[in-house]
Write a protein that holds these residues in place. Structure first.
Motif, PDB file in Angstrom:
ATOM      1  N   LYS A 138       0.829  -1.210   0.000  1.00  0.00           N
ATOM      2  CA  LYS A 138       0.000   0.000   0.000  1.00  0.00           C
ATOM      3  C   LYS A 138       0.862   1.258   0.000  1.00  0.00           C
ATOM      4  O   LYS A 138       0.550   2.237  -0.670  1.00  0.00           O
ATOM      5  CB  LYS A 138      -0.939   0.005   1.204  1.00  0.00           C
ATOM      6  N   TYR A 139       1.932   1.225   0.758  1.00  0.00           N
ATOM      7  CA  TYR A 139       2.842   2.373   0.817  1.00  0.00           C
ATOM      8  C   TYR A 139       3.397   2.680  -0.575  1.00  0.00           C
ATOM      9  O   TYR A 139       3.381   3.815  -1.030  1.00  0.00           O
ATOM     10  CB  TYR A 139       3.989   2.083   1.797  1.00  0.00           C
ATOM     11  N   GLU A 193       0.694   4.047  -3.009  1.00  0.00           N
ATOM     12  CA  GLU A 193       0.416   5.460  -2.736  1.00  0.00           C
ATOM     13  C   GLU A 193       1.580   6.333  -3.177  1.00  0.00           C
ATOM     14  O   GLU A 193       1.379   7.419  -3.723  1.00  0.00           O
ATOM     15  CB  GLU A 193       0.094   5.653  -1.253  1.00  0.00           C
ATOM     16  N   TRP A 194       2.796   5.874  -2.941  1.00  0.00           N
ATOM     17  CA  TRP A 194       3.991   6.614  -3.360  1.00  0.00           C
ATOM     18  C   TRP A 194       3.989   6.808  -4.878  1.00  0.00           C
ATOM     19  O   TRP A 194       4.234   7.896  -5.382  1.00  0.00           O
ATOM     20  CB  TRP A 194       5.235   5.861  -2.904  1.00  0.00           C
ATOM     21  N   HIS A 217       1.463   6.660  -6.975  1.00  0.00           N
ATOM     22  CA  HIS A 217       0.365   7.535  -7.390  1.00  0.00           C
ATOM     23  C   HIS A 217       0.699   8.995  -7.111  1.00  0.00           C
ATOM     24  O   HIS A 217       0.439   9.859  -7.949  1.00  0.00           O
ATOM     25  CB  HIS A 217      -0.942   7.118  -6.710  1.00  0.00           C
ATOM     26  N   ARG A 218       1.298   9.268  -5.940  1.00  0.00           N
ATOM     27  CA  ARG A 218       1.686  10.651  -5.617  1.00  0.00           C
ATOM     28  C   ARG A 218       2.746  11.170  -6.582  1.00  0.00           C
ATOM     29  O   ARG A 218       2.863  12.368  -6.798  1.00  0.00           O
ATOM     30  CB  ARG A 218       2.218  10.738  -4.184  1.00  0.00           C
TER      31      ARG A 218
END
Length: 166
Positions: free
Chosen positions: A43-44, A47-48, A50-51
């Motif tokens: 998940k980390y 999200e990384w 995508h950011r």
């Protein structure tokens, strides 16, 4: 006359959950801890990514993680991941359409294909590696550097083959 219907699952839940001979322990089993940790890292990284402007999913990241930064035979990739060569080709096609990979003929083995990273693919992998480093730093802040060092040391040991059933 009003009748209340109770589903079979609800009836079983109320009786079976209290009568199963399974000892409850306050400590979570190691296997579940490892799966939770893998999900946290996954998940980390998602999200990384995508950011940082990369629209990848968990399957894309797992596929890219199994590639050598350069060229990998499709058959080797299938073996590493425990999937079919057809699945490798499907995933490679999708990532090729997005500019991350190329599928090329092996000049030495005519029946083999090579999955090669593009320059853009290498850039995306670099972003993912930076995400892994950030996740490790974040984990150190959360559980302490000494715990992360001990965890990496324990998980880096050679566990040998899984025990076979007899």
């Amino acid at each position: 006359m009003s009748t209340k219907f109770t589903s079979h699952a609800e009836a079983n839940l109320s009786t079976k959950m209290t009568t199963l001979p399974v000892p409850m322990t306050p400590e979570k089993p190691l296997g579940l801890c490892l799966m939770d940790a893998q999900q946290w890292i996954g998940k980390y990284i998602l999200e990384w990514m995508h950011r940082n402007g990369h629209d990848l999913n968990a399957a894309d990241i797992a596929f890219l993680a199994n590639l050598d930064c350069g060229e990998t035979h499709a058959s080797e990739l299938a073996r590493r991941m425990g999937i079919t060569r057809q699945a490798v080709y499907r995933t490679t096609k999708g990532l090729s359409e997005r500019g991350l990979l190329d599928l090329v003929d092996d000049p030495e083995r005519r029946n083999q294909k090579i999955v090669a990273m593009t320059d853009y693919g290498l850039e995306v992998v670099g972003v993912a590696r930076a995400g892994l480093e950030a996740a490790e730093r974040d984990l150190e802040d959360r559980i302490g550097n000494h715990n992360v060092v001990a965890l990496k040391a324990a998980l880096s040991q050679d566990w040998g083959p899984p025990a076979s059933r007899t």
